[in-house]
Design a protein around this motif. Structure first.
Motif, mmCIF file in Angstrom:
data_model
loop_
_atom_site.group_PDB
_atom_site.id
_atom_site.type_symbol
_atom_site.label_atom_id
_atom_site.label_comp_id
_atom_site.label_asym_id
_atom_site.label_seq_id
_atom_site.Cartn_x
_atom_site.Cartn_y
_atom_site.Cartn_z
ATOM 1 N N GLY A 1 35.419 36.907 -9.718
ATOM 2 C CA GLY A 1 36.608 37.461 -9.062
ATOM 3 C C GLY A 1 36.378 38.811 -8.406
ATOM 4 O O GLY A 1 37.293 39.374 -7.808
ATOM 5 N N ASN B 1 44.267 33.763 1.125
ATOM 6 C CA ASN B 1 44.347 33.998 -0.320
ATOM 7 C C ASN B 1 45.286 35.163 -0.593
ATOM 8 O O ASN B 1 46.300 35.002 -1.259
ATOM 9 N N LEU C 1 40.372 25.938 -4.994
ATOM 10 C CA LEU C 1 39.850 25.373 -3.747
ATOM 11 C C LEU C 1 38.333 25.372 -3.730
ATOM 12 O O LEU C 1 37.693 26.348 -4.142
ATOM 13 N N GLU D 1 42.390 38.244 3.143
ATOM 14 C CA GLU D 1 41.246 37.472 2.637
ATOM 15 C C GLU D 1 41.568 35.993 2.751
ATOM 16 O O GLU D 1 42.679 35.566 2.415
ATOM 17 N N HIS E 1 31.815 36.742 -3.846
ATOM 18 C CA HIS E 1 32.427 37.237 -5.093
ATOM 19 C C HIS E 1 31.729 36.595 -6.283
ATOM 20 O O HIS E 1 31.181 35.503 -6.178
HETATM 21 P P1 AMP Z 1 42.072 37.181 -5.965
HETATM 22 O O1 AMP Z 1 42.362 38.185 -7.023
HETATM 23 O O2 AMP Z 1 43.206 36.243 -5.714
HETATM 24 O O3 AMP Z 1 41.560 37.810 -4.700
HETATM 25 O O4 AMP Z 1 40.854 36.291 -6.509
HETATM 26 C C1 AMP Z 1 39.568 36.830 -6.670
HETATM 27 C C2 AMP Z 1 38.530 35.770 -6.361
HETATM 28 O O5 AMP Z 1 38.660 34.656 -7.261
HETATM 29 C C3 AMP Z 1 38.626 35.161 -4.972
HETATM 30 O O6 AMP Z 1 38.008 35.979 -4.011
HETATM 31 C C4 AMP Z 1 37.895 33.838 -5.193
HETATM 32 O O7 AMP Z 1 36.491 34.028 -5.235
HETATM 33 C C5 AMP Z 1 38.373 33.434 -6.571
HETATM 34 N N1 AMP Z 1 39.622 32.629 -6.431
HETATM 35 C C6 AMP Z 1 40.878 33.087 -6.539
HETATM 36 N N2 AMP Z 1 41.791 32.117 -6.317
HETATM 37 C C7 AMP Z 1 41.095 30.988 -6.072
HETATM 38 C C8 AMP Z 1 41.460 29.642 -5.748
HETATM 39 N N3 AMP Z 1 42.739 29.247 -5.683
HETATM 40 N N4 AMP Z 1 40.459 28.757 -5.543
HETATM 41 C C9 AMP Z 1 39.153 29.137 -5.615
HETATM 42 N N5 AMP Z 1 38.751 30.389 -5.910
HETATM 43 C C10 AMP Z 1 39.696 31.315 -6.140
#
Ligand code: AMP
Length: 368
Positions: free
Chosen positions: A213, A262, A182, A251, A210
């Motif tokens: 990640g 998310n 996204l 989040e 972030h």
């Molecule tokens: P997560 O482990 O799912 O919290 O992912 C860690 C970070 O990766 C998120 O806080 C975003 O900065 C980035 N991220 C994860 N999934 C997406 C996604 N579908 N689209 C864009 N950025 C993402």
């Protein structure tokens, strides 16, 4: 359980989250005991710790015997490991909430059921499934492990069809999810607590930055009344549905003025660390209050805060402490690349002054 005073807290996992929970408990007369693999872990430095595997049935039994309530620094403990304890001790948050949050697909299914928007996604269990998912959702996308991923670990960003085999080679195993990548304008989170009687309190919305990640820094309150109301509504739905007791976080990505969930954390959260100095009652204290059946405390912010993570190494303490009003938190961990080893919080009466202080502090911090 109601009439009994709950004052001995058993905490599974003794990382920095557990350590900050235990420290928040002491002034309230709440005493913690940890279960952790390491005898030098952050929690073990501040409270008694049983040493061994987090799912070791005997040690979990001993932890329960020495506690009035069980809670978690590490949310990936299986429902199976907790099952023998249910009935003999209050488990807060409930094991069912942990189990949902352990699997990204179950988590997204819960959000969808509660009419909380999620990132378009597909479950992936083999290479053909990954190809199908990329055809359906397009590029860029993120392939993630459904379980045990955190801080960007177990994730791979696919920019085009040429990345499909590489992604599969790196993560390939059943139990993945492919998500559309996204283009969000911001990442925000909401942290709140629910009591056993169903009272819910929440902190102001927090904006999170972030990289790779991993959370680098957060600012709060992130002033946006519409998004905050929406985040609150979503958090309330989730906490109520799960009969949740304790602190949790969700989040979100902000896309076109909408919130896309998310993930959720069934525990205190890194984006809530600013509440130690920046809110009347910290997330750690409110977690301890919630799980011990004590009245929840005020979540009112006391100013405009910024929290910066220390990753890989601790910055120079002397230079940072020279900054007006800066609070320094060393978790007592060995430095290692990418590891969260501490954080600092700065607070100002005005948002613009907080932003200036944040920019100046960021110059003194090197993430490794
Ligand atoms: P997560 O482990 O799912 O919290 O992912 C860690 C970070 O990766 C998120 O806080 C975003 O900065 C980035 N991220 C994860 N999934 C997406 C996604 N579908 N689209 C864009 N950025 C993402």
């Amino acid at each position: 359980m109601k009439s009994r005073e709950l004052s001995r807290v058993g905490i599974v996992g003794a990382g920095q989250l557990g350590r900050m929970m235990a420290l928040a408990g002491y002034p309230l007369g709440l005493h913690s005991v940890f279960l952790d693999r390491g005898k030098d872990s952050p929690g073990a430095q501040v409270a008694e710790t049983l040493i061994g595997g987090l799912e070791d049935p005997e040690l979990l039994g001993e932890l329960a015997a020495r506690s009035d309530v069980l809670t978690f620094d590490w949310e990936n403990i299986s429902g199976k490991a907790l099952a023998p304890l249910s009935g003999s001790i209050a488990i807060r948050p409930p094991a069912a909430a942990l189990e949902i949050a352990q699997d990204r697909l179950h988590e997204k299914a819960l959000f969808t059921r509660l009419k909380i928007p999620v990132t378009p996604h597909r479950a992936v269990d083999d290479l053909a499934g990954l190809r199908d998912a990329t055809r359906l959702l397009g590029f860029p996308g993120v392939l993630k492990t459904r379980r045990l991923g955190y801080d960007g670990k177990g994730q791979f960003v696919l920019r085009g069809a040429a990345d499909v085999e590489l992604a599969w080679d790196l993560l390939g195993a059943p139990g993945l999810v492919y998500e559309k990548f996204l283009r969000f304008s911001r990442e925000v989170s909401i942290v709140g607590a629910r009591s056993q009687e169903g009272r819910i309190v929440s902190y102001p919305l927090t904006a999170n930055t972030h990289a790779g990640g991993v959370l680098r820094y957060s600012v709060a309150p992130y002033v946006n009344a519409k998004l905050e109301r929406l985040a609150n509504t979503y958090l309330r739905r989730v906490l109520k549905e799960l009969a949740y007791v304790g602190v949790a976080a969700i989040e979100f990505f902000v896309v076109g003025g909408r919130l896309i969930a998310n993930e959720m954390a069934p525990r205190v959260h890194n984006s809530g660390h600013w509440t130690i100095e920046g809110a009347v009652t910290s997330q750690f204290e409110n977690h301890m209050r919630a799980i011990c059946d004590l009245p929840l405390g005020s979540t009112r912010p006391t100013g405009h805060s910024a929290m910066i993570n220390f990753l890989g190494n601790l910055p120079d303490r002397r230079r940072l402490l020279a900054i007006e009003g800066l609070a320094y938190h060393d978790y007592g961990k060995e430095p290692r690349a990418g590891r969260k080893v501490g954080h600092c919080t700065i607070q100002r009466a005005r948002a613009a002054d907080r932003d200036k202080a944040l920019a100046a502090t960021l110059k003194l911090i090197e993430w490794t």
